[in-house]
Design a protein around this motif. Structure first.
Motif, short mmCIF file in Angstrom:
data_model
loop_
_atom_site.label_atom_id
_atom_site.label_comp_id
_atom_site.label_asym_id
_atom_site.label_seq_id
_atom_site.Cartn_x
_atom_site.Cartn_y
_atom_site.Cartn_z
N PRO A 1 -11.02 5.86 5.19
CA PRO A 1 -9.82 5.94 4.35
C PRO A 1 -8.52 5.66 5.10
CG PRO A 1 -11.32 7.74 3.85
CD PRO A 1 -11.89 7.04 5.04
N SER B 1 -2.76 -4.02 -9.13
CA SER B 1 -3.49 -2.83 -9.57
C SER B 1 -4.97 -2.91 -9.26
CB SER B 1 -3.29 -2.65 -11.08
OG SER B 1 -3.77 -3.79 -11.78
N GLY C 1 -10.78 -3.21 1.97
CA GLY C 1 -10.35 -2.02 1.26
C GLY C 1 -8.86 -1.74 1.35
N CYS C 2 -8.04 -2.77 1.23
CA CYS C 2 -6.59 -2.57 1.29
C CYS C 2 -6.09 -1.99 -0.03
CB CYS C 2 -5.88 -3.88 1.58
SG CYS C 2 -6.42 -4.67 3.13
N ARG C 3 -5.20 -1.00 0.05
CA ARG C 3 -4.70 -0.35 -1.15
C ARG C 3 -3.71 -1.24 -1.90
NH1 ARG C 3 -4.91 4.06 2.48
NH2 ARG C 3 -2.70 4.00 2.97
N SER C 4 -3.53 -0.95 -3.16
CA SER C 4 -2.63 -1.77 -3.99
C SER C 4 -1.19 -1.69 -3.50
CB SER C 4 -2.71 -1.32 -5.45
OG SER C 4 -2.37 0.05 -5.57
N GLU C 5 -0.84 -0.61 -2.76
CA GLU C 5 0.52 -0.49 -2.24
C GLU C 5 0.72 -1.28 -0.96
OE1 GLU C 5 -1.53 2.08 -2.71
OE2 GLU C 5 -0.78 2.93 -4.61
N SER C 6 -0.31 -1.93 -0.47
CA SER C 6 -0.22 -2.68 0.77
C SER C 6 0.84 -3.78 0.68
CB SER C 6 -1.58 -3.32 1.10
OG SER C 6 -1.45 -4.24 2.16
N GLU D 1 -11.79 -6.41 -2.60
CA GLU D 1 -12.37 -5.60 -1.53
C GLU D 1 -12.17 -6.27 -0.17
OE1 GLU D 1 -14.01 -2.58 -1.53
OE2 GLU D 1 -13.16 -2.45 -3.54
N GLN E 1 -2.21 -0.83 5.33
CA GLN E 1 -2.86 0.15 4.46
C GLN E 1 -4.26 -0.31 4.04
OE1 GLN E 1 -0.29 1.80 1.33
NE2 GLN E 1 1.48 0.86 2.34
N CYS E 2 -5.05 -0.68 5.05
CA CYS E 2 -6.42 -1.12 4.81
C CYS E 2 -7.40 -0.15 5.48
CB CYS E 2 -6.63 -2.54 5.35
SG CYS E 2 -5.50 -3.77 4.64
N GLU E 3 -8.65 -0.21 5.06
CA GLU E 3 -9.67 0.69 5.59
C GLU E 3 -10.40 0.13 6.79
OE1 GLU E 3 -12.27 1.56 2.37
OE2 GLU E 3 -10.82 2.84 1.31
#
Length: 320
Positions: free
Chosen positions: A114, A192, A143-148, A196, A214-216
């Protein structure tokens, strides 16, 4: 008329000679000594040769690569702010380095968390002009978040995650066995619903800072062959870097070596120096001058010593 005794005159000349010897010996103590032994710069770590512009010893190599490589139990490591990486190869002919990052995913293992494991590849701003990822390297962010920042500010039709570098892309990477256990795999794009896997070229991001993006996790592969690799299972996974030197360094090391010197740098000013046995030159070992033998700091200290001894000499002589 007052006469000066001959013994007094002889004593004065003796004092002058003694003081001159002291001046030559103490005013310029460092001018005739190089900081680095002539044979110390070229070295080895395991089966890898460490040569210019790299070095393991301060004062050797180029200043742009100082404090970069370390030999730990016969394993060559490269250390930068984002972490330590094992150096697998140094290609001096094509100015390339190959690194292994233990926190990186490949075709058979997805290493994701995470908060992200590892920090990708981030060099100091001043060093970025000397060392950067090769253009044949592709980064696949996982797995980068949408806020990236990757998904902010781009036009609707601009798809930064669909880069193809040397025939490699996320669409191909999804075919890896590692994704069979991961389950979800999507090439959809949108703030949104980010994909992946987001494939980017090194030039598309200033630095591969996984936390900032902001990636996993991430994977990296490179291809230096002219032919496209047949599939992700045979891609070469790792970090391929390119190194370069400034234009004003052009020919310096060649000129230094051709005259029997070793290429290095001044540890105070970080300027290029040619190590010539028992002295340093700012050009090559065929030229010898004051600036070639000592740094500005050393010259200033020596001149201060010279002035002090000169004043002492005048005072002493006029005592007789």
């Amino acid at each position: 008329m007052n006469m000066i005794h001959p013994l007094c005159i002889s004593y004065r000349y003796f004092l002058l000679l003694l003081i001159k010897i002291l001046l030559l010996h103490t005013a310029f103590p460092k001018f005739a000594s190089a900081r680095v032994p002539l044979t110390a710069c070229r070295s080895y770590c395991g089966n890898l040769t460490i040569d210019y512009p790299f070095a393991l010893r301060p004062g050797c190599g180029h200043a742009g690569f100082r404090n970069l490589l370390f030999c730990v139990n016969g394993i060559l490591m490269l250390h930068i702010p984002s972490g330590s990486y094992r150096v697998l190869d140094i290609d001096y002919a094509y100015h390339g380095l190959t690194l292994h990052d233990p926190t990186m995913s490949d075709c058979y293992t997805l290493d994701r968390s995470p908060n992200g494991r590892g920090n990708g590849f981030v060099v100091e701003p001043w060093r970025a002009v000397f060392l950067q990822p090769d253009r044949d390297n592709i980064f696949m962010l996982l797995g980068c978040r949408s806020e990236s920042p990757l998904f902010q500010g781009f036009p609707t039709k601009h798809l930064p995650c669909r880069s193809i570098v040397s025939g490699m892309s996320c669409d191909d990477y999804y075919r890896c066995p590692a994704w069979d256990e991961a389950g979800a795999r999507s090439s959809a794009y949108g703030n949104s619903n980010p994909p992946e896997c987001c494939a980017v070229e090194p030039a598309a991001v200033r630095s591969l800072n996984i936390s900032h993006l902001q990636c996993e996790g991430y994977s990296s592969a490179y291809n230096v062959a002219p032919l496209r690799p047949p599939g992700p299972g045979v891609w070469t996974y790792g970090l391929r870097l390119s190194y370069s030197l400034p234009e004003n360094n052009e020919g310096f090391c060649g000129s230094c070596r051709s005259t029997g010197g070793v290429c290095g740098y001044d540890q105070v000013t970080h300027d290029d120096v040619c190590i010539c046995g028992d002295w340093n030159s700012t050009s090559n070992c065929d030229s010898l001058g004051l600036t070639a033998m000592a740094s500005t700091t050393e010259i200033s200290l020596s001149l201060a010593n010279l002035a002090a001894y000169g004043l002492f000499m005048v005072w002493w002589i006029y005592q007789f």
